[in-house]
Scaffold this active site. Structure first.
Site, PDB file in Angstrom:
ATOM      1  N   THR A 137       0.722  -1.206  -0.007  1.00  0.00           N
ATOM      2  CA  THR A 137      -0.018  -0.089  -0.111  1.00  0.00           C
ATOM      3  C   THR A 137       0.789   1.170  -0.024  1.00  0.00           C
ATOM      4  O   THR A 137       1.924   1.323   0.463  1.00  0.00           O
ATOM      5  CB  THR A 137      -0.847  -0.063   1.219  1.00  0.00           C
ATOM      6  N   ASP A 138       0.308   2.227  -0.759  1.00  0.00           N
ATOM      7  CA  ASP A 138       1.108   3.762  -0.395  1.00  0.00           C
ATOM      8  C   ASP A 138       1.173   4.010   0.961  1.00  0.00           C
ATOM      9  O   ASP A 138       1.880   4.922   1.376  1.00  0.00           O
ATOM     10  CB  ASP A 138       0.354   4.701  -1.315  1.00  0.00           C
ATOM     11  N   GLU A 139       0.330   3.395   1.934  1.00  0.00           N
ATOM     12  CA  GLU A 139       0.352   4.202   3.156  1.00  0.00           C
ATOM     13  C   GLU A 139       1.646   3.843   3.989  1.00  0.00           C
ATOM     14  O   GLU A 139       2.032   4.649   4.928  1.00  0.00           O
ATOM     15  CB  GLU A 139      -0.825   3.343   4.105  1.00  0.00           C
ATOM     16  N   TYR A 163      -1.818  -0.463  10.932  1.00  0.00           N
ATOM     17  CA  TYR A 163      -1.933  -1.143   9.760  1.00  0.00           C
ATOM     18  C   TYR A 163      -0.739  -0.923   8.722  1.00  0.00           C
ATOM     19  O   TYR A 163      -0.166  -2.007   8.362  1.00  0.00           O
ATOM     20  CB  TYR A 163      -3.410  -0.587   9.081  1.00  0.00           C
ATOM     21  N   LYS A 167       2.261  -3.517   7.437  1.00  0.00           N
ATOM     22  CA  LYS A 167       2.078  -3.548   5.873  1.00  0.00           C
ATOM     23  C   LYS A 167       3.825  -3.290   5.432  1.00  0.00           C
ATOM     24  O   LYS A 167       4.317  -3.958   4.772  1.00  0.00           O
ATOM     25  CB  LYS A 167       1.434  -2.830   4.987  1.00  0.00           C
TER      26      LYS A 167
HETATM   27  P1  NAD Z   1     -10.104  -7.197   2.360  1.00  0.00           P
HETATM   28  O1  NAD Z   1      -9.990  -7.042   3.728  1.00  0.00           O
HETATM   29  O2  NAD Z   1     -11.266  -6.904   1.422  1.00  0.00           O
HETATM   30  O3  NAD Z   1      -9.479  -8.647   1.928  1.00  0.00           O
HETATM   31  C1  NAD Z   1      -8.435  -9.134   2.715  1.00  0.00           C
HETATM   32  C2  NAD Z   1      -8.715 -10.826   2.509  1.00  0.00           C
HETATM   33  O4  NAD Z   1      -7.639 -11.559   3.118  1.00  0.00           O
HETATM   34  C3  NAD Z   1      -9.817 -11.164   3.350  1.00  0.00           C
HETATM   35  O5  NAD Z   1     -10.757 -12.388   2.259  1.00  0.00           O
HETATM   36  C4  NAD Z   1      -9.576 -12.121   4.183  1.00  0.00           C
HETATM   37  O6  NAD Z   1     -10.530 -13.050   4.775  1.00  0.00           O
HETATM   38  C5  NAD Z   1      -8.175 -12.764   3.803  1.00  0.00           C
HETATM   39  N1  NAD Z   1      -7.609 -13.081   5.241  1.00  0.00           N
HETATM   40  C6  NAD Z   1      -7.133 -12.429   6.229  1.00  0.00           C
HETATM   41  N2  NAD Z   1      -6.276 -12.900   6.933  1.00  0.00           N
HETATM   42  C7  NAD Z   1      -6.024 -14.082   6.346  1.00  0.00           C
HETATM   43  C8  NAD Z   1      -5.080 -15.248   6.879  1.00  0.00           C
HETATM   44  N3  NAD Z   1      -4.447 -15.190   7.861  1.00  0.00           N
HETATM   45  N4  NAD Z   1      -5.011 -16.083   5.759  1.00  0.00           N
HETATM   46  C9  NAD Z   1      -5.587 -16.097   4.860  1.00  0.00           C
HETATM   47  N5  NAD Z   1      -6.488 -15.327   4.247  1.00  0.00           N
HETATM   48  C10 NAD Z   1      -6.681 -14.003   5.356  1.00  0.00           C
HETATM   49  O7  NAD Z   1      -8.480  -6.485   1.763  1.00  0.00           O
HETATM   50  P2  NAD Z   1      -8.502  -5.699   0.414  1.00  0.00           P
HETATM   51  O8  NAD Z   1      -9.008  -4.438   0.425  1.00  0.00           O
HETATM   52  O9  NAD Z   1      -9.035  -6.579  -0.764  1.00  0.00           O
HETATM   53  O10 NAD Z   1      -6.943  -5.624   0.224  1.00  0.00           O
HETATM   54  C11 NAD Z   1      -6.191  -6.748  -0.264  1.00  0.00           C
HETATM   55  C12 NAD Z   1      -4.713  -6.151  -0.178  1.00  0.00           C
HETATM   56  O11 NAD Z   1      -4.512  -5.167  -0.823  1.00  0.00           O
HETATM   57  C13 NAD Z   1      -4.089  -6.015   1.060  1.00  0.00           C
HETATM   58  O12 NAD Z   1      -2.881  -6.615   1.484  1.00  0.00           O
HETATM   59  C14 NAD Z   1      -4.070  -4.544   1.392  1.00  0.00           C
HETATM   60  O13 NAD Z   1      -3.193  -4.164   2.443  1.00  0.00           O
HETATM   61  C15 NAD Z   1      -3.554  -4.176   0.105  1.00  0.00           C
HETATM   62  N6  NAD Z   1      -4.164  -2.714  -0.313  1.00  0.00           N
HETATM   63  C16 NAD Z   1      -5.629  -2.549  -0.289  1.00  0.00           C
HETATM   64  C17 NAD Z   1      -5.906  -1.353  -0.820  1.00  0.00           C
HETATM   65  C18 NAD Z   1      -7.404  -1.027  -0.655  1.00  0.00           C
HETATM   66  O14 NAD Z   1      -7.494   0.414  -1.114  1.00  0.00           O
HETATM   67  N7  NAD Z   1      -8.227  -1.835  -0.608  1.00  0.00           N
HETATM   68  C19 NAD Z   1      -4.957  -0.239  -1.258  1.00  0.00           C
HETATM   69  C20 NAD Z   1      -3.656  -0.716  -1.137  1.00  0.00           C
HETATM   70  C21 NAD Z   1      -3.373  -1.920  -0.999  1.00  0.00           C
HETATM   71  O1  DAU Z   2      -4.174   4.165   0.614  1.00  0.00           O
HETATM   72  C1  DAU Z   2      -4.510   2.711   0.358  1.00  0.00           C
HETATM   73  C2  DAU Z   2      -5.132   2.320   1.649  1.00  0.00           C
HETATM   74  O2  DAU Z   2      -6.464   2.760   1.295  1.00  0.00           O
HETATM   75  C3  DAU Z   2      -4.992   0.706   1.725  1.00  0.00           C
HETATM   76  O3  DAU Z   2      -3.956   0.241   2.184  1.00  0.00           O
HETATM   77  C4  DAU Z   2      -6.142   0.282   2.934  1.00  0.00           C
HETATM   78  O4  DAU Z   2      -6.100  -1.130   3.019  1.00  0.00           O
HETATM   79  C5  DAU Z   2      -7.443   0.856   2.555  1.00  0.00           C
HETATM   80  O5  DAU Z   2      -8.526   0.381   3.528  1.00  0.00           O
HETATM   81  C6  DAU Z   2      -7.381   2.405   2.329  1.00  0.00           C
HETATM   82  O6  DAU Z   2      -7.284   2.991   3.700  1.00  0.00           O
HETATM   83  P1  DAU Z   2      -7.917   4.221   3.885  1.00  0.00           P
HETATM   84  O7  DAU Z   2      -7.850   4.544   5.336  1.00  0.00           O
HETATM   85  O8  DAU Z   2      -7.596   5.419   3.104  1.00  0.00           O
HETATM   86  O9  DAU Z   2      -9.473   3.902   3.482  1.00  0.00           O
HETATM   87  P2  DAU Z   2     -11.005   4.236   4.377  1.00  0.00           P
HETATM   88  O10 DAU Z   2     -11.820   3.970   3.158  1.00  0.00           O
HETATM   89  O11 DAU Z   2     -10.905   3.706   5.493  1.00  0.00           O
HETATM   90  O12 DAU Z   2     -10.938   5.852   4.639  1.00  0.00           O
HETATM   91  C7  DAU Z   2     -10.684   6.627   3.457  1.00  0.00           C
HETATM   92  C8  DAU Z   2     -10.611   8.136   3.778  1.00  0.00           C
HETATM   93  O13 DAU Z   2     -12.050   8.338   4.166  1.00  0.00           O
HETATM   94  C9  DAU Z   2      -9.775   8.315   4.884  1.00  0.00           C
HETATM   95  O14 DAU Z   2      -9.380   9.708   4.928  1.00  0.00           O
HETATM   96  C10 DAU Z   2     -10.730   8.185   6.345  1.00  0.00           C
HETATM   97  C11 DAU Z   2     -12.059   8.751   5.665  1.00  0.00           C
HETATM   98  N1  DAU Z   2     -13.206   8.152   6.249  1.00  0.00           N
HETATM   99  C12 DAU Z   2     -13.348   6.738   6.200  1.00  0.00           C
HETATM  100  C13 DAU Z   2     -14.334   6.199   6.922  1.00  0.00           C
HETATM  101  C14 DAU Z   2     -14.569   4.884   6.630  1.00  0.00           C
HETATM  102  C15 DAU Z   2     -14.142   8.853   6.811  1.00  0.00           C
HETATM  103  O15 DAU Z   2     -14.312  10.216   6.895  1.00  0.00           O
HETATM  104  N2  DAU Z   2     -15.413   8.469   7.230  1.00  0.00           N
HETATM  105  C16 DAU Z   2     -15.355   7.015   7.218  1.00  0.00           C
HETATM  106  O16 DAU Z   2     -16.661   6.559   7.659  1.00  0.00           O
END
Ligand code: NAD
Ligand code: DAU
Length: 381
Positions: A137-139, A163, A167
């Protein structure tokens, strides 16, 4: 052991949001490939995300935990896996604040367990063809100020939440297994994804479901935190390009060229839902609690709430390396990706109702109650 084959993939976290989109994308892109879809099915993982994919015989679902090293080794050997695409993680920042332990266990210990299995199977007595792709992730790069340049791959790591720290640790382990043991790895760091199958705890689907039920829309702080929104299919294409053309040991940033403050996202969502209710009278019948069903504006639900502790102000991705080396470019604009996403959630009510079970509801009600001061304001449908 079956001979390892780069066309046999193990996708971890396959029943999560991005994992499931990736499995769909990759099966369509590469008709000769086979996928073992592994997932522990935590609250965020849903078999429904992979519905219909097993029928063609090219995908096998396995319920299992990446921390189970024996199982990981068996899967790699029995299925002749030559490519791992590692998505499995605890992914929600708010949950990492209320309970960091699971993040350490899955994101750090779990990734290490998978690396150990890959090393044992692929780099044992005989060296096997392989690739380990790690999804990050970019975080991990921290938070940007308003005028700072976007995150490049060389940026220093400065993770701010449990988190992102977990990562970052996993990224370092992946790098170390390449440097020390010669494991053939690639890593991608991407920005905020949105699109179908995203669990309704993240900003866009949570706001969407709350609008449809006339619940408050909890905007953290001043709503001016900026994220770079990436349509999930574009992310999946970026990962495929890395798998097919990326250089071993390299890191690639993937972004959407779509920086927006949160309040703009929420306002746009409100306006687009109002517009869809105006076009389709059937929506008012299905979602009688929505403001638009009563001729009111969805934006009336916007409620500014207490900020997320340690809330990163701005993320932005510089994807020039992936563009120049791999030909990566997002296909969706914010307008097209956003419209597709809203229409998917409106058309797939059964899916989001199905994934919002009791344990999820009770978590979200406790987690959001402290921000709004009112459990009713916090609750979801
Ligand atoms: P998500 O939470 O929707 O999915 C995660 C999946 O991993 C779930 O299906 C969960 O059951 C499975 N899981 C959790 N623990 C496990 C374990 N111990 N063994 C096997 N499976 C397990 O997450 P996502 O949003 O699909 O993110 C996927 C990946 O991408 C993550 O690594 C996250 O850090 C990364 N990522 C997500 C975002 C985003 O915006 N969602 C952005 C950047 C990077
Ligand atoms: O940048 C990549 C990341 O993006 C991934 O690595 C994470 O897995 C993914 O969850 C996401 O993280 P964020 O914290 O940016 O996403 P989230 O959807 O939780 O929140 C997006 C923005 O919105 C953040 O600034 C917090 C704000 N927010 C979020 C929620 C859930 C609100 O203002 N209200 C809310 O209820």
């Amino acid at each position: 052991m079956a001979e390892s084959n780069r066309s046999h993939l193990l996708v971890t976290g396959a029943a999560g949001f991005i994992g499931a989109n990736f499995v769909r994308h990759r099966l369509a892109l590469c008709p000769h490939e086979r996928i073992v879809a592994l997932d522990a099915l935590t609250y965020a993982g849903n078999r429904a995300n992979l519905a219909g994919l097993e029928d063609a015989g090219r995908m096998t679902f396995v319920q299992g935990d990446i921390r189970d090293g024996g199982l990981m080794e068996r899967l790699l050997r029995d299925h002749g896996i030559g490519t791992i695409v590692h998505f499995a993680a605890e992914s929600h920042v708010d949950r990492s604040i209320s309970g960091p332990d699971a993040f350490i266990d899955t994101n750090i210990v779990g990734t290490h367990s998978l690396l150990k299995a890959a090393r044992a199977v692929w780099l044992g007595a005989t060296r096997h063809a392989h690739r380990f792709h790690h999804v990050s992730t970019d975080e991990v790069y921290g938070s940007l100020g308003a005028g700072d340049p976007a995150f490049a791959e060389e940026n220093q790591y400065q993770p701010n939440s449990p988190y992102s720290a977990s990562k970052a640790a996993s990224d370092h382990l992946v790098r170390a297994y390449h440097h020390t043991f010669g494991l053939e790895v690639t890593t991608s760091n991407c920005s905020n994804n949105y699109g179908p199958y995203q669990f309704p705890e993240k900003l866009i689907p949570l706001m969407m479901v709350n609008i449809l039920h006339g619940k408050p829309l909890p905007v953290y702080g001043d709503g001016m935190n900026v994220r770079d929104w990436l349509y999930v299919e574009d992310h999946c294409r970026g990962i495929s390009l890395i798998l097919d053309r990326g250089r071993i040991g390299e890191v690639y940033n993937i972004g959407g060229n779509n920086e927006r403050p949160n309040i703009e996202i929420v306002n746009r969502l409100c306006a687009m839902i109002d517009e869809r209710f105006a076009r389709d009278p059937g929506l008012a019948k299905r979602f009688g609690g929505a403001p638009a069903a009563k001729g009111e504006k969805s934006a009336s639900l916007i409620t500014y709430v207490k900020d997320r502790p340690g809330h990163d102000r701005r993320y932005a991705i510089d994807a020039r390396k992936a563009e120049s080396e791999l030909g990566y470019r997002p296909a969706e604009t914010f307008e097209t990706g956003f419209a597709k996403t809203i229409d998917w959630y409106l058309a797939n009510e059964a899916w989001w109702r199905g994934v919002m079970d009791g344990s999820y509801r009770s978590w979200i009600e406790t987690n959001y109650a402290h921000r709004t001061g009112s459990p009713a304001a916090a609750s979801v449908a």
